[in-house]
Motif scaffolding. Structure first.
Motif, short mmCIF file in Angstrom:
data_model
loop_
_atom_site.label_atom_id
_atom_site.label_comp_id
_atom_site.label_asym_id
_atom_site.label_seq_id
_atom_site.Cartn_x
_atom_site.Cartn_y
_atom_site.Cartn_z
N UNK A 64 0.86 -1.20 0.00
CA UNK A 64 0.00 0.00 0.00
C UNK A 64 0.90 1.25 0.00
N UNK A 65 0.70 2.13 -1.01
CA UNK A 65 1.62 3.26 -1.13
C UNK A 65 1.24 4.45 -0.25
N UNK A 66 2.26 5.11 0.28
CA UNK A 66 2.07 6.38 0.98
C UNK A 66 3.08 7.37 0.43
N UNK A 67 2.64 8.61 0.27
CA UNK A 67 3.50 9.66 -0.31
C UNK A 67 3.59 10.85 0.62
N UNK A 71 3.86 13.02 5.98
CA UNK A 71 2.69 12.15 6.10
C UNK A 71 3.14 10.71 6.36
N UNK A 74 4.32 10.38 9.99
CA UNK A 74 3.16 10.30 10.88
C UNK A 74 2.57 8.89 10.86
N UNK A 75 2.48 8.32 9.69
CA UNK A 75 1.94 6.97 9.54
C UNK A 75 2.81 5.95 10.28
N UNK A 78 2.30 6.27 13.96
CA UNK A 78 0.98 5.80 14.43
C UNK A 78 0.85 4.29 14.32
N UNK A 90 -1.01 17.05 23.40
CA UNK A 90 -1.53 17.61 22.16
C UNK A 90 -0.86 18.93 21.78
N UNK A 91 -0.56 19.76 22.79
CA UNK A 91 0.05 21.05 22.49
C UNK A 91 1.47 20.85 21.94
N UNK A 93 2.51 18.25 20.38
CA UNK A 93 2.38 17.69 19.03
C UNK A 93 2.10 18.80 18.02
N UNK A 94 1.25 19.74 18.43
CA UNK A 94 0.93 20.87 17.54
C UNK A 94 2.20 21.68 17.26
N UNK A 95 3.01 21.90 18.29
CA UNK A 95 4.26 22.63 18.09
C UNK A 95 5.21 21.87 17.17
N UNK A 97 4.40 19.71 14.87
CA UNK A 97 3.87 19.77 13.49
C UNK A 97 4.12 21.14 12.88
N UNK A 98 3.99 22.19 13.69
CA UNK A 98 4.21 23.54 13.20
C UNK A 98 5.62 23.70 12.67
N UNK B 71 -3.03 22.15 11.20
CA UNK B 71 -2.42 21.74 12.47
C UNK B 71 -3.42 22.01 13.60
N UNK B 75 -5.17 19.36 16.30
CA UNK B 75 -5.16 19.64 17.74
C UNK B 75 -6.58 19.54 18.30
N UNK B 78 -7.74 16.05 18.56
CA UNK B 78 -7.10 15.26 19.63
C UNK B 78 -7.59 15.66 21.01
N UNK B 92 -4.68 4.30 10.67
CA UNK B 92 -3.51 5.09 10.24
C UNK B 92 -3.39 5.28 8.73
N UNK B 93 -3.73 4.26 7.93
CA UNK B 93 -3.62 4.41 6.48
C UNK B 93 -4.65 5.43 5.97
N UNK B 99 -4.72 13.17 5.17
CA UNK B 99 -3.68 14.21 5.25
C UNK B 99 -3.13 14.53 3.87
N UNK B 100 -2.95 13.52 3.05
CA UNK B 100 -2.42 13.71 1.69
C UNK B 100 -3.33 14.65 0.90
#
Lengths: 220, 234
Positions: A64-67, A71, A74-75, A78, A90-91, A93-95, A97-98, B71, B75, B78, B92-93, B99-100
């Motif tokens: 199964x492809x992911x690009x 992303x 993250x996969x 997870x 969560x905060x 994680x937001x930072x 990601x930012x 983002x 948040x 979550x 997850x997939x 997200x993509x």
């Protein structure tokens, strides 16, 4: 078609591919890296699994492809939860990601504005690059890694891009160590990590590639 | 439940701000709506809470600012967890696919739409229009894949990609009228047309999407401001 469960369609010099390999190494996962010839002709597998962008990396989990590297990471985080690459709150994680998003928007292009320039490198380009590193230095603060005490998401997103910095320094006529010493120390710290050292090529090799690419593009 | 420590700094016209409000509505989270005037100099609050980009939206939760709409959405998803209104899928997939496509909207579709709005020459507009239309066709395909026959990209419920793309519907209509074309057309993207109606009518969305005429008027002022900013100063 490879029998390996985890495959990455790869290019040794791509910092985006390096990110994925580092993440997989951090998780202790076995994978197969299939080298793509980005100049000679992209493989059918690449074109069919990333029809929108036709770019590496592509990560295949049981076919199964992911690009898109962020992303994909993250996969990976997870799907295989240990050790976690993102902080638990969560905060935080937001930072994370930012800053990952900021790095993606700014760093590689700023490098390109220097190493792709014909003749003298514009002062503005050098100034912008250093300013971006200084912003990242500020985000790093006195911490060892971008999010606290452990190597994680933001470090993984950023460290591969630094393999291109030697080329940028040679062409731009400055050094990151002189301009941003804290950032330079963070780089050295990350490069000592096995998951990173196994993946990130020697900067001199990247510089050779950049010079070859410049000739190909008629810049030199 | 009233949340006195939730604030959105934004503007009624920004699709990126709309995303945040839609997400909060889906989660039934009450918030304070602080309006930033895009045609005026940037406020102190904006400059202080988003020093890196100086852009809206900025989301505040217990005084901590979070920036960048996608983002912020993650948040919100979550922090306020009720399974009935999950914005991203749990698998997850499927999350990576959401997200993509949300990233596609932001990295490819929106820039083309923006170029169509501010295109200075006929040639610029023609090229941008072709890109936008191509984008809608690609998104029609994505809808087919993700929705699995249901009403939304997120399936039965509004999800991440619905919010990312749906927040642009007002501007899509305004810019389309400006070009005298339906950008999301029945001929090329029948499923998206249907989806757009479902999305716009949704309880969590209908009070957030702005009046199209008001937006068109604002669009003219914004275009003039942007073109003035881009013009050479000698």
């Amino acid at each position: 078609m490879s029998k390996a469960k985890l495959v990455i369609l790869d290019c040794w010099v791509s910092p985006f591919c390096m990110r994925v390999k580092i993440a997989l190494n951090e998780k202790g996962l076995e994978y197969e890296a299939q080298a793509e010839d980005l100049f000679g002709g992209k493989s059918e597998l690449l074109l069919s699994s990333n029809p929108i962008y036709k770019k590496v990396p592509v990560f295949l989990h049981d076919g199964k492809p992911l690009c898109e590297s962020i992303i994909i990471i993250n996969y990976i985080d997870e799907t295989w939860s240990s050790p976690p690459l993102l902080p638990p709150c969560s905060y935080g994680r937001a930072q994370a990601r930012f800053w990952a998003d900021f790095i993606d928007k700014k760093v590689f292009d700023a490098c390109g504005n220097i190493w792709r320039s014909k003749g003298e490198v514009p002062v503005e380009a050098k100034k912008e690059f250093i300013e971006i590193l200084k912003q990242l230095e500020e985000a790093l603060g006195d911490k060892d890694y971008f999010i606290g005490t452990t190597f994680g998401f933001v470090d993984i997103i950023l460290i591969p891009l630094t393999s291109w910095f030697f080329a940028v320094e040679k062409i731009g006529g400055f050094t990151v160590e002189a301009e941003c010493p804290k950032f330079s120390n963070w780089m050295k710290r990350c490069l000592q990590r096995e998951s990173v050292a196994k993946v990130v090529p020697p900067p001199e090799k990247v510089y050779e590639f950049v010079l070859m690419f410049r000739k190909m593009q008629g810049i030199d | 439940m009233a949340e006195s420590n939730v604030k959105v700094l934004g503007t009624w016209a920004s699709p990126f701000v709309m995303r945040v409000k839609i997400a909060l509505h889906l989660k039934s989270v009450l918030y304070e709506d602080v309006e930033e005037d895009l045609l005026a100099p940037k406020s102190e609050l904006l400059l202080k809470s988003n020093p890196v980009y100086k852009k809206i939206p900025v989301f505040f939760h217990a005084h901590s600012p979070i920036c960048e709409s996608l983002i912020i959405l993650q948040y919100i998803d979550e922090v306020w967890t009720t399974s009935a209104s999950s914005i991203l899928p749990s698998d997850p997939y499927e999350r990576s696919q959401s997200r993509f496509w949300a990233a596609y909207v932001d990295d490819k579709f929106f820039p083309a739409l923006r170029r169509l709005l501010i295109g200075a020459t006929e040639e610029d507009k023609k090229a941008a229009l072709a890109e936008v239309v191509e984008g809608t066709v690609v998104l029609e395909g994505a809808f087919g894949e993700l929705s699995k026959g249901k009403a939304f990209f997120g399936g039965d419920n509004i999800g991440f990609v619905d919010i990312a793309l749906g927040s642009l519907l007002g501007w899509i209509e305004v810019i389309g009228k400006q070009c005298e074309t339906k950008l999301v057309s029945e001929a090329k993207t029948p499923r998206l047309v249907q989806w757009a109606d479902c999305f716009s009518a949704h309880e969590a969305v209908k009070d957030v999407l702005p009046d199209v005429d008001k937006l068109a008027d604002f669009g003219l002022k914004l275009r003039a401001k942007i073109l003035k900013g881009l013009a050479p100063t000698n």
